[in-house]
Design an enzyme around this catalytic site. Structure first.
Site, PDB file in Angstrom:
ATOM      1  N   GLU A 282      54.399  57.385 186.240  1.00  0.00           N
ATOM      2  CA  GLU A 282      55.096  56.223 186.800  1.00  0.00           C
ATOM      3  C   GLU A 282      55.757  56.528 188.135  1.00  0.00           C
ATOM      4  O   GLU A 282      55.722  55.734 189.070  1.00  0.00           O
ATOM      5  CB  GLU A 282      56.146  55.701 185.807  1.00  0.00           C
ATOM      6  CG  GLU A 282      55.582  54.966 184.606  1.00  0.00           C
ATOM      7  CD  GLU A 282      55.002  55.874 183.531  1.00  0.00           C
ATOM      8  OE1 GLU A 282      55.168  57.108 183.631  1.00  0.00           O
ATOM      9  OE2 GLU A 282      54.386  55.350 182.594  1.00  0.00           O
TER      10      GLU A 282
ATOM     11  N   HIS B 135      60.794  52.562 172.835  1.00  0.00           N
ATOM     12  CA  HIS B 135      59.829  51.573 173.319  1.00  0.00           C
ATOM     13  C   HIS B 135      60.293  50.147 173.070  1.00  0.00           C
ATOM     14  O   HIS B 135      59.474  49.231 173.001  1.00  0.00           O
ATOM     15  CB  HIS B 135      58.465  51.779 172.649  1.00  0.00           C
ATOM     16  CG  HIS B 135      57.766  53.022 173.089  1.00  0.00           C
ATOM     17  ND1 HIS B 135      58.224  54.277 172.783  1.00  0.00           N
ATOM     18  CD2 HIS B 135      56.651  53.212 173.822  1.00  0.00           C
ATOM     19  CE1 HIS B 135      57.419  55.182 173.302  1.00  0.00           C
ATOM     20  NE2 HIS B 135      56.456  54.568 173.947  1.00  0.00           N
TER      21      HIS B 135
END
Lengths: 339, 324
Positions: free
Chosen positions: A60, A129
């Site tokens: 990322e 998550h």
């Protein structure tokens, strides 16, 4: 007007913008050959080719940084984060580079980049998550934070986010992708920084956004049967926040409940409450309540996940408290069923 | 009792705890031989050696990741992040690992890591050496957030932090690192986490602040006092867990609140304070709560003095809120 899912509306927004403007491209993990982890970019690789729909490694920090560089040199990248949870690896790029370049360069460099992906919980994805991170980005000057709750808003707001010359944090509801709704055909945009009254009412204002807005609307429906008229305001853009629409509603109802998916301490609701008490001080007939996720990392167990997440009974209880009505039902009890 | 500044107090706390507990180790950029860019770890390398006080590469995610692993194996690391602005590369380690380990392991793995980091503006540091990122960490369950304003508290709070079982973000107000001086007892004492302190008693209005802003608010109170105002000032000391009791007790007495912090206003820590008070004490309020904060722009280099809340800006908010 066509009936589309939230995911199709996002896809349409990106495709229409990319057809209109060659400088726009999409980049992220699995956006190309796999057609998107949540299938938002379905068909885009075939339509626009590998130069404009780019698969990246699982890095990322790297591809967010590349997006920032591309924006500085005149392109308009859409960077997909598979979920916002993973943006924390890239947050230095977003906070220290994307958000600051325009000011640091004295306006010489624009930063027309959209970071988009799903936020919030989606059912038994555990502590790492399931996070709702809008609060963190809303505290960073230089960023805009957009969170659509319907397919029509998703399309109209994403188009505006792509056309914006500043970096936009575009947080999609992970549990909204399959939600269907009417979406205007063609180039219809929704301005950033404009709230929308999703349901009119007179007795109490609920402010909510993204997935939680749909839960708030359900609660309003139940309350309507008890002759309690709730107005539901969707800010749509968390930053800049359209305070005025919220204040107008509170001046009418004199009561306010904020419902959000994030944790309860130091959250977006805190900013909304702080502004409402300041701007509607003499209009408030009751303390403002915040309904939010409880103060623990998201549990994996389904019953515990349901228990810590705002639901219809908890919202109803909060509305009744600010209306000084007796509670008719017990507050939400643990449920084993998760959507 | 010696009169010390915050650097000396922090240094003393680290030395005391390292002598007392062999599990305490320090790691970070330039913390070893050099003694830290602000000199907070001066002399510790010489006394405890390179196994317990060691330099790292410029790799914040690595520093915090290593500290987490060390804590899981029984050590009590006190990593230093040289400036709070540099904490972002380690953000994932802090929010996704450090804050969640104890919970995710069903209590089997507490992670006693104390991250020391200087924060805030006022040193002509520009965008990357002036930020105040406390609010994000306060939003993260599993962390504690501590910000001392003076040498006495710095030492006592740091000792409490290191002895706790949970991770602490210990933010030090670098603008007053040397300017804030005070008497500090020699030897061992602690200041409990989660307890605010009334630094000036007053009847008319409550000023909530922490870190370097406490000094600004004390000056503001002196200005306001000249015009006949009587503010009470509360130094929060710990932002998470927040001492709501002390705050609400004061608010119920005064009915008026001003909040001051350096961080940008929107979604800053002051929002939580205002919201908490509006939820729990709305009927005691006689005026809207006022927030004096940094502006919603990146921290400016040239306009630093205009950006940071000054005693004049806080004093104006005190007067306006008192006269509402």
């Amino acid at each position: 007007m066509a009936r589309l899912s939230y995911r199709e509306a996002l896809n349409q927004a990106m495709c229409e913008e990319m057809e209109r403007d060659d400088s726009i491209f999409l980049m992220g993990e699995e956006v190309g050959h796999y057609q998107g982890a949540y299938k938002v970019s379905q068909g885009m690789l075939q339509k626009f080719g590998e130069k404009r729909v780019i698969d990246t490694p699982i890095a990322e920090c790297g591809f967010v940084g590349v997006g920032i560089g591309a924006a500085m040199t005149g392109l308009r990248p859409i960077i997909e984060l598979m979920t916002w949870n993973f943006s924390l690896v890239a947050i230095d790029q977003i906070v220290n580079n994307a958000a600051k370049i325009r000011l640091m360069s004295g306006g010489q460099f624009k930063m027309p980049v959209v970071f988009r992906g799903p936020g919030g919980a989606a059912g038994q994805l555990g502590a790492q998550h399931s996070q709702a991170l809008e609060y963190m980005y809303a505290n960073v000057p230089g960023l805009k934070v957009v969170m659509p709750s319907t397919p029509a808003d998703a399309k109209g707001l994403l188009k505006m986010a792509i056309r914006d010359d500043d970096p936009v944090i575009f947080i999609e509801g992970e549990r909204l992708y399959g939600v269907q709704g009417e979406v205007p055909d063609g180039d219809v945009v929704v301005p950033l920084g404009k709230a929308d009254v999703k349901r009119e009412g007179t007795d109490c204002t609920i402010v909510s956004w993204s997935k939680m807005l749909t839960v708030a609307l359900e609660a309003a429906e139940v309350l309507a049967k008890e002759n309690i008229s709730v107005e539901v305001v969707d800010p749509r853009t968390i930053k800049p926040l359209d305070g005025e629409t919220i204040y107008q509603s509170v001046r009418k109802t004199n009561r306010c409940v904020v419902v959000e998916e994030g944790h309860g301490f130091s959250n977006v609701g805190a900013e909304i409450v702080a502004r409402v008490q300041r701007n509607c001080f003499d209009d408030l007939d009751a303390p403002i309540e915040r309904v939010h996720r409880m103060e623990i990392p998201m549990p994996y167990a389904a019953n515990l996940e349901a228990m810590i997440t705002p639901d219809v009974p908890r919202i109803i209880a909060a509305v009744k408290r600010v209306m000084y009505l007796p509670e008719s039902k017990p507050e939400s009890k643990p449920q084993s069923k998760v959507e | 009792m010696p009169v010390w500044n915050i650097i000396q107090a922090v240094n003393d706390a680290l030395r005391i705890e390292m002598r007392r507990d062999p599990r305490v180790v320090i790691l970070g950029e330039d913390v070893g031989k050099f003694g830290g860019v602000f000199r907070a770890t001066t002399g510790l390398f010489d006394e405890f050696g390179g196994d317990r006080v060691f330099d790292t590469p410029l790799a914040e995610a690595g520093i915090i990741g290593s500290a987490i692993g060390m804590a899981l194996y029984g050590l009590r690391p006190v990593p230093e992040i040289q400036f709070a602005d540099f904490i972002y590369p380690a953000y994932d380690q802090i929010v996704n690992e450090l804050a969640k380990f104890r919970y995710r392991s069903g209590g089997q793995y507490p992670v006693p890591v104390v991250i020391r980091t200087p924060y805030g503006g006022g040193i002509r540091g520009g965008h990357y050496h002036s930020q105040s990122p406390e609010a994000y960490f306060a939003h993260t369950p599993g962390l504690k957030v501590v910000i001392p304003s003076n040498p006495y508290d710095a030492k006592g709070l740091l000792l409490s932090s290191i002895r706790g079982e949970d991770p602490v973000i210990f933010m030090e107000p670098k603008r007053v690192y040397r300017a804030a001086k005070g008497e500090v007892p020699e030897g061992d004492y602690t200041v409990p986490l989660g307890k605010a302190k009334v630094v000036r008693e007053g009847s008319q209005l409550t000023v909530l602040c922490y870190g370097a802003m406490v000094h600004t608010c004390v000056e503001a109170a002196q200005l306001a006092e000249k015009d006949g105002f009587d503010p009470e000032i509360i130094d929060l000391r710990t932002l998470l867990p927040l001492d709501t009791e002390t705050v609400l007790e004061s608010v119920r007495k005064t009915g008026r609140v001003v909040i001051a912090h350096e961080a940008p206003k929107t979604c800053g820590y002051g929002a939580e304070l205002a919201a908490m008070i509006a939820e729990k004490a709305l009927m005691s309020l006689e005026a809207p709560i006022s927030r004096v904060a940094g502006f919603d722009t990146p921290f400016p280099y040239t306009l630093e003095n205009e950006y940071m809340p000054s005693p004049d800006r806080v004093a104006l908010a005190i007067k306006q809120t008192a006269q509402f």
